[in-house]
Design a protein around this motif. Structure first.
Motif, PDB file in Angstrom:
ATOM      1  N   ILE A 124     -27.039  14.997 -17.328  1.00  0.00           N
ATOM      2  CA  ILE A 124     -27.765  15.293 -18.684  1.00  0.00           C
ATOM      3  C   ILE A 124     -29.232  14.914 -18.251  1.00  0.00           C
ATOM      4  O   ILE A 124     -29.291  13.578 -18.070  1.00  0.00           O
ATOM      5  N   ARG A 125     -30.304  15.630 -18.280  1.00  0.00           N
ATOM      6  CA  ARG A 125     -31.656  15.208 -18.328  1.00  0.00           C
ATOM      7  C   ARG A 125     -32.185  15.724 -19.465  1.00  0.00           C
ATOM      8  O   ARG A 125     -32.339  16.726 -19.820  1.00  0.00           O
ATOM      9  N   ILE A 126     -32.681  14.607 -20.372  1.00  0.00           N
ATOM     10  CA  ILE A 126     -33.334  14.913 -21.647  1.00  0.00           C
ATOM     11  C   ILE A 126     -34.396  14.331 -21.786  1.00  0.00           C
ATOM     12  O   ILE A 126     -34.575  12.906 -21.662  1.00  0.00           O
ATOM     13  N   VAL A 127     -35.426  15.000 -22.503  1.00  0.00           N
ATOM     14  CA  VAL A 127     -36.762  14.249 -22.932  1.00  0.00           C
ATOM     15  C   VAL A 127     -36.943  14.434 -24.421  1.00  0.00           C
ATOM     16  O   VAL A 127     -36.785  15.763 -24.959  1.00  0.00           O
ATOM     17  N   SER A 128     -36.797  13.514 -25.254  1.00  0.00           N
ATOM     18  CA  SER A 128     -36.800  13.457 -26.788  1.00  0.00           C
ATOM     19  C   SER A 128     -37.761  12.361 -27.213  1.00  0.00           C
ATOM     20  O   SER A 128     -37.471  11.225 -26.693  1.00  0.00           O
ATOM     21  N   SER A 129     -38.391  12.837 -28.298  1.00  0.00           N
ATOM     22  CA  SER A 129     -39.112  11.836 -29.112  1.00  0.00           C
ATOM     23  C   SER A 129     -38.048  10.860 -30.056  1.00  0.00           C
ATOM     24  O   SER A 129     -38.456   9.764 -30.028  1.00  0.00           O
ATOM     25  N   ALA A 130     -36.880  11.299 -29.893  1.00  0.00           N
ATOM     26  CA  ALA A 130     -35.948  10.538 -30.535  1.00  0.00           C
ATOM     27  C   ALA A 130     -35.682   9.025 -29.832  1.00  0.00           C
ATOM     28  O   ALA A 130     -35.177   8.127 -30.321  1.00  0.00           O
ATOM     29  N   PHE A 131     -36.025   9.160 -28.655  1.00  0.00           N
ATOM     30  CA  PHE A 131     -35.933   7.960 -27.665  1.00  0.00           C
ATOM     31  C   PHE A 131     -37.069   7.178 -27.698  1.00  0.00           C
ATOM     32  O   PHE A 131     -36.873   5.829 -26.886  1.00  0.00           O
ATOM     33  N   THR A 132     -38.089   7.555 -28.262  1.00  0.00           N
ATOM     34  CA  THR A 132     -39.189   6.541 -28.349  1.00  0.00           C
ATOM     35  C   THR A 132     -38.939   5.022 -28.946  1.00  0.00           C
ATOM     36  O   THR A 132     -38.412   5.007 -30.130  1.00  0.00           O
ATOM     37  N   GLY A 133     -39.203   4.237 -28.200  1.00  0.00           N
ATOM     38  CA  GLY A 133     -38.887   2.754 -28.681  1.00  0.00           C
ATOM     39  C   GLY A 133     -37.483   2.187 -28.602  1.00  0.00           C
ATOM     40  O   GLY A 133     -37.234   0.985 -28.727  1.00  0.00           O
ATOM     41  N   MET A 134     -36.811   3.072 -28.055  1.00  0.00           N
ATOM     42  CA  MET A 134     -35.322   2.707 -27.551  1.00  0.00           C
ATOM     43  C   MET A 134     -35.136   2.153 -26.225  1.00  0.00           C
ATOM     44  O   MET A 134     -35.917   2.742 -25.326  1.00  0.00           O
ATOM     45  N   SER A 135     -34.172   1.188 -26.248  1.00  0.00           N
ATOM     46  CA  SER A 135     -34.175   0.635 -24.861  1.00  0.00           C
ATOM     47  C   SER A 135     -33.295   1.811 -23.930  1.00  0.00           C
ATOM     48  O   SER A 135     -32.795   2.671 -24.555  1.00  0.00           O
ATOM     49  N   ARG A 136     -33.190   1.564 -22.660  1.00  0.00           N
ATOM     50  CA  ARG A 136     -32.470   2.542 -21.985  1.00  0.00           C
ATOM     51  C   ARG A 136     -31.043   2.477 -22.183  1.00  0.00           C
ATOM     52  O   ARG A 136     -30.335   3.364 -22.565  1.00  0.00           O
ATOM     53  N   VAL A 137     -30.368   1.255 -22.563  1.00  0.00           N
ATOM     54  CA  VAL A 137     -29.029   1.127 -22.849  1.00  0.00           C
ATOM     55  C   VAL A 137     -28.767   1.693 -24.238  1.00  0.00           C
ATOM     56  O   VAL A 137     -27.805   2.397 -24.210  1.00  0.00           O
ATOM     57  N   ALA A 138     -29.886   1.627 -25.255  1.00  0.00           N
ATOM     58  CA  ALA A 138     -29.664   2.402 -26.453  1.00  0.00           C
ATOM     59  C   ALA A 138     -29.535   3.865 -26.383  1.00  0.00           C
ATOM     60  O   ALA A 138     -28.845   4.796 -27.117  1.00  0.00           O
ATOM     61  N   ARG A 139     -30.549   4.466 -25.560  1.00  0.00           N
ATOM     62  CA  ARG A 139     -30.299   5.609 -25.281  1.00  0.00           C
ATOM     63  C   ARG A 139     -29.021   6.318 -24.933  1.00  0.00           C
ATOM     64  O   ARG A 139     -28.566   7.165 -25.202  1.00  0.00           O
TER      65      ARG A 139
END
Length: 93
Positions: A46-61
């Motif tokens: 999965i390759r995904i770019v989303s504003s939902a990931f803003t401010g989230m750590s890599r692990v949280a994503r």
């Protein structure tokens, strides 16, 4: 509906990505286990770019995506490679 398409639909609905690719890489794993010919939908990237990931750590994503796709993992999806990013972050793809 294919597993790949189900994954795409879930990701689109949950994360509203500006870029998304779900790639079936099962064929690259042929012969890694006895009797596995690389067919089917067992290994996905999965390759995904989303504003939902803003401010989230890599692990949280990764956790957010794995939690969303838990039913697919429980049903036999063997491997899931995840490359998440927020808009403006560098990607290798």
């Amino acid at each position: 509906m294919s597993l790949q398409r189900r994954i795409e639909e879930k990701l689109l609905e949950a994360f509203h990505p500006e870029r998304l690719m779900v790639i079936n890489e099962s064929h690259q794993h042929a012969g890694h286990q006895p009797g596995f010919d690389g067919g089917g939908e067992t290994h996905m990237r999965i390759r995904i770019v989303s504003s939902a990931f803003t401010g989230m750590s890599r692990v949280a994503r990764h956790r957010a995506i794995n939690d969303l796709l838990k039913p697919e993992l429980d049903a036999g999806l063997h491997a899931l490679a995840v490359e998440p990013a927020a808009p403006g972050e560098a990607t290798r793809w």
